[in-house]
Design a protein around this motif. Structure first.
Motif, PDB file in Angstrom:
ATOM      1  N   LYS A  56     -11.348   2.483   7.546  1.00  0.00           N
ATOM      2  CA  LYS A  56     -10.891   3.245   6.386  1.00  0.00           C
ATOM      3  C   LYS A  56     -11.826   3.017   5.185  1.00  0.00           C
ATOM      4  CE  LYS A  56      -6.025   2.911   7.876  1.00  0.00           C
ATOM      5  NZ  LYS A  56      -4.654   2.494   7.478  1.00  0.00           N
ATOM      6  N   HIS A 110       3.794  11.700  10.716  1.00  0.00           N
ATOM      7  CA  HIS A 110       5.018  10.955  11.035  1.00  0.00           C
ATOM      8  C   HIS A 110       5.557  10.205   9.817  1.00  0.00           C
ATOM      9  CE1 HIS A 110       1.685   8.156  11.625  1.00  0.00           C
ATOM     10  NE2 HIS A 110       2.523   7.146  11.567  1.00  0.00           N
ATOM     11  N   LEU A 111       4.751  10.126   8.736  1.00  0.00           N
ATOM     12  CA  LEU A 111       5.182   9.409   7.529  1.00  0.00           C
ATOM     13  C   LEU A 111       5.428  10.359   6.354  1.00  0.00           C
ATOM     14  CD1 LEU A 111       2.613   6.480   7.857  1.00  0.00           C
ATOM     15  CD2 LEU A 111       5.064   6.337   8.314  1.00  0.00           C
ATOM     16  N   PHE A 153       5.467   6.842  -0.123  1.00  0.00           N
ATOM     17  CA  PHE A 153       4.045   6.524  -0.315  1.00  0.00           C
ATOM     18  C   PHE A 153       3.107   7.548   0.345  1.00  0.00           C
ATOM     19  CE2 PHE A 153       5.706   4.066   3.292  1.00  0.00           C
ATOM     20  CZ  PHE A 153       4.846   4.473   4.322  1.00  0.00           C
ATOM     21  N   ARG A 196      -5.100  -3.483  19.008  1.00  0.00           N
ATOM     22  CA  ARG A 196      -4.028  -3.754  18.027  1.00  0.00           C
ATOM     23  C   ARG A 196      -3.905  -5.261  17.760  1.00  0.00           C
ATOM     24  NH1 ARG A 196      -1.295   0.388  14.949  1.00  0.00           N
ATOM     25  NH2 ARG A 196       0.389  -1.088  14.704  1.00  0.00           N
ATOM     26  N   THR A 250       0.741  -3.892  10.705  1.00  0.00           N
ATOM     27  CA  THR A 250       0.543  -2.845   9.681  1.00  0.00           C
ATOM     28  C   THR A 250       0.551  -3.438   8.266  1.00  0.00           C
ATOM     29  OG1 THR A 250       1.746  -1.331  11.129  1.00  0.00           O
ATOM     30  CG2 THR A 250       1.465  -0.642   8.847  1.00  0.00           C
ATOM     31  N   ARG A 307      -6.632  -7.038   9.605  1.00  0.00           N
ATOM     32  CA  ARG A 307      -5.766  -6.691   8.476  1.00  0.00           C
ATOM     33  C   ARG A 307      -5.275  -7.929   7.731  1.00  0.00           C
ATOM     34  NH1 ARG A 307      -2.095  -2.003  11.397  1.00  0.00           N
ATOM     35  NH2 ARG A 307      -3.401  -0.210  10.870  1.00  0.00           N
ATOM     36  N   PHE A 358      -0.083  -0.152   1.722  1.00  0.00           N
ATOM     37  CA  PHE A 358      -0.852  -1.141   2.487  1.00  0.00           C
ATOM     38  C   PHE A 358      -2.287  -0.639   2.642  1.00  0.00           C
ATOM     39  CE2 PHE A 358       3.251  -1.920   5.179  1.00  0.00           C
ATOM     40  CZ  PHE A 358       3.864  -2.531   4.097  1.00  0.00           C
ATOM     41  N   ASN A 411      -5.011  -1.421   4.544  1.00  0.00           N
ATOM     42  CA  ASN A 411      -5.171  -2.356   5.657  1.00  0.00           C
ATOM     43  C   ASN A 411      -6.438  -2.147   6.489  1.00  0.00           C
ATOM     44  OD1 ASN A 411      -4.340  -0.077   6.945  1.00  0.00           O
ATOM     45  ND2 ASN A 411      -2.340  -0.857   7.573  1.00  0.00           N
TER      46      ASN A 411
END
Ligand code: TYD
Length: 168
Positions: free
Chosen positions: A11, A53-54, A59, A92, A98, A109, A121, A123
């Protein structure tokens, strides 16, 4: 154990903190192979689809700005597809929880993530959570020709009047 694919995204915070090399080294511990990699300027549409999905979370708008790079003033991310046995869980594990405060401190993270004052977050990396999510995300971020090897079924499409850019 099944051969899986998983999408990893470094990111904008990972890129501006110069963590790319470090993250790739950590992920290389998995012995998975990279079958796709590219720098992407994330559009509003891609950000919203990736995190749909969020959509109902308070946020969400901030998350869209974050993944697009608005928050870190760098409009790019590095997207990678890893492949191998149990790829999703292996990645993962190294990426961590997360929530950076709950993540194992030696995970990516846990070591480099933070929670902003508004509660988002940051992350550092994204990693697919399940084979279904991985397939959806890989198909969203990559075209078949950008991936080495046959990963998911493909079809031929005849294109008419397609304008592509070439070097001038
Ligand atoms: P999610 O898909 O639930 O987790 P993951 O990225 O581990 O698969 O969430 C997507 C991103 O949304 C997450 O990486 C960071 C952000 N997020 C928050 O900022 N606050 C939250 O409470 C949650 C659940 C996620």
């Amino acid at each position: 154990m099944a051969i899986e694919q998983t999408l990893v995204i470094i990111k904008p915070d990972g890129l501006i903190k110069s963590l790319t090399g470090n993250i790739l080294s950590r992920l290389s511990e998995t012995k998975l192979i990279i079958i796709g990699a590219k720098v992407v300027q994330v559009t509003d549409k891609l950000a919203r689809e990736h995190y749909k999905h969020l959509m109902d979370k308070p946020f969400f708008e901030e998350l869209v700005h974050y993944i697009m790079g608005d928050v870190h003033h760098t409009h790019r991310v590095l997207a990678l597809v890893y492949q191998g046995e149990n790829a999703i869980a292996k990645v993962r594990e190294i990426v961590g929880d997360t929530n950076p405060e709950k993540a194992n401190p030696v995970s990516i993270r846990g070591a480099y993530g933070r929670i902003t004052t508004s509660g988002v977050f940051e992350n550092v990396v994204h990693a697919s959570s399940s084979p279904e999510d991985a397939e959806h995300e890989i198909k969203l971020w990559f075209r078949p020709a950008e991936i080495v090897g046959l990963v998911y079924p493909m079809k031929d499409v005849v294109m008419e009047k397609v304008i592509e850019q070439e070097w001038a």
